[in-house]
Design a protein around this motif. Sequence first.
Motif, short mmCIF file in Angstrom:
data_model
loop_
_atom_site.label_atom_id
_atom_site.label_comp_id
_atom_site.label_asym_id
_atom_site.label_seq_id
_atom_site.Cartn_x
_atom_site.Cartn_y
_atom_site.Cartn_z
N TYR A 1 0.77 -1.24 -0.06
CA TYR A 1 -0.07 -0.04 0.09
C TYR A 1 0.92 1.16 0.10
N LEU A 2 1.68 1.28 0.78
CA LEU A 2 2.76 2.39 0.99
C LEU A 2 3.76 2.50 -0.58
N ALA A 3 4.10 1.43 -1.00
CA ALA A 3 4.73 1.51 -2.43
C ALA A 3 3.80 2.04 -3.53
N GLU A 4 2.85 1.71 -3.35
CA GLU A 4 1.65 2.17 -4.41
C GLU A 4 1.69 3.62 -4.45
N HIS A 5 1.51 4.07 -3.19
CA HIS A 5 1.43 5.78 -3.03
C HIS A 5 2.59 6.30 -3.07
N GLU A 6 3.59 5.83 -2.89
CA GLU A 6 5.02 6.46 -2.94
C GLU A 6 5.67 6.37 -4.40
N GLY A 7 5.27 5.98 -5.36
CA GLY A 7 5.97 5.76 -6.57
C GLY A 7 6.64 4.37 -6.86
N LEU A 8 6.65 3.70 -6.18
CA LEU A 8 7.26 2.17 -6.09
C LEU A 8 6.27 1.11 -6.73
N ASP A 9 6.78 0.59 -7.88
CA ASP A 9 6.05 -0.44 -8.51
C ASP A 9 6.47 -1.82 -7.84
N ALA A 10 5.45 -2.31 -7.09
CA ALA A 10 6.03 -3.35 -6.26
C ALA A 10 4.93 -4.51 -5.99
N ILE A 11 5.74 -5.77 -6.00
CA ILE A 11 4.69 -6.95 -5.69
C ILE A 11 5.32 -7.58 -4.41
N GLY A 12 4.35 -8.60 -3.93
CA GLY A 12 4.91 -8.96 -2.60
C GLY A 12 4.82 -10.63 -2.72
N PHE A 13 6.02 -11.13 -2.07
CA PHE A 13 5.94 -12.74 -1.93
C PHE A 13 5.72 -12.99 -0.56
N ALA A 14 4.63 -14.00 -0.08
CA ALA A 14 4.42 -14.13 1.13
C ALA A 14 5.12 -15.14 1.75
N ALA A 15 5.98 -14.96 2.68
CA ALA A 15 6.75 -15.94 3.51
C ALA A 15 5.85 -16.71 4.29
N GLN A 16 6.48 -17.90 4.56
CA GLN A 16 5.68 -18.89 5.48
C GLN A 16 5.10 -18.20 6.77
N ASP A 17 3.78 -18.31 7.00
CA ASP A 17 3.44 -17.67 8.06
C ASP A 17 3.60 -18.40 9.36
N VAL A 18 3.49 -17.72 10.61
CA VAL A 18 3.95 -18.43 12.01
C VAL A 18 2.69 -18.98 12.06
N PRO A 19 2.77 -20.06 13.29
CA PRO A 19 1.34 -20.73 13.74
C PRO A 19 0.54 -19.85 14.39
N GLU A 20 -0.85 -20.12 14.36
CA GLU A 20 -1.73 -19.51 14.96
C GLU A 20 -1.48 -19.27 16.34
N GLY A 21 -1.67 -17.76 16.89
CA GLY A 21 -1.50 -17.53 18.15
C GLY A 21 -0.04 -17.43 18.74
N TYR A 22 0.92 -17.41 17.63
CA TYR A 22 2.41 -17.01 17.90
C TYR A 22 2.68 -16.02 18.44
N SER A 23 2.08 -14.99 17.84
CA SER A 23 2.32 -13.51 18.47
C SER A 23 1.19 -12.46 18.09
N VAL A 24 0.29 -12.67 19.15
CA VAL A 24 -0.99 -11.63 19.14
C VAL A 24 -0.54 -10.21 19.07
N ARG A 25 0.45 -9.96 19.79
CA ARG A 25 0.80 -8.31 19.62
C ARG A 25 1.16 -7.85 18.59
N THR A 26 2.05 -8.88 17.80
CA THR A 26 2.10 -8.35 16.22
C THR A 26 1.28 -8.24 15.42
N LEU A 27 0.16 -8.78 15.53
CA LEU A 27 -0.89 -8.76 14.72
C LEU A 27 -1.78 -7.72 15.26
N ILE A 28 -1.91 -7.34 16.43
CA ILE A 28 -2.58 -5.91 17.04
C ILE A 28 -1.92 -4.84 16.58
N ARG A 29 -0.56 -4.96 16.67
CA ARG A 29 0.34 -3.84 16.07
C ARG A 29 0.30 -3.66 14.57
#
Length: 220
Positions: free
Chosen positions: A154-182
């Motif tokens: 989203y930031l890249a699109e609005h800052e003039g950078l043509d970007a795509i993303g590759f999703a790295a493996q996700d962590v187990p559910e509930g691994y870091s609730v703080r990170t998701l809230i942040r």
Amino acid sequence: MKKLVKAGLWVGFCVVVLVLLCNWIVVDTTRNKVYFDLKSLPSTDVGLVLGTSKYVARGKENLFFRYRMEASALLYKEGKVKYLILSGNKEAETYDEPKAMKQALTQLGVPEDAMLLDTAGYRTYDSVVRCREVYGQERVTVISQNFHNARALYLAEHEGLDAIGFAAQDVPEGYSVRTLIREYLARPKAMLDVYVLKPEAGVRETQIFDFPKAAKAFGK
């Protein structure tokens, strides 16, 4: 008192709705730019690896870091990217995210001359803007977990950078609730940066970058 309580509840309700709306906008407008399958991922010259700490509390391994490095090494080995910008925070000699990423990627078989360290990637906003303004890139593949990629793209699109993303493996559910809230709170902040604040990326930058030979490939 009842009027104050009622007003407070309405304000709280409006804040929650606004946060959820911002999250929906960020995710919905970038979902078509995130790739989960390596075969369908278009190739780009440069991958932008977003930093995170190598360890979490009590010195335990940070799975976000581990999976992000494994994904970055995989993209390099499969020819999906030729070079990697490792962008993260360097608060002190004892806390250096790009250096830790470089060490991990070297162990995973990525050559040093394919990596460039950006130690002024204090925030995702800094990493994205500096990729374009400092390193002269116009098209990159952002490498992070899916939830993080949405904000970066989203930031890249609005800052003039043509970007795509590759999703790295996700962590187990509930691994870091703080990170998701942040992250839920960081997305409204990203929109605020784009439309209102427009901060200068890397304002705390000092000339301490480690520019390997790969910098020549970026025209520097």
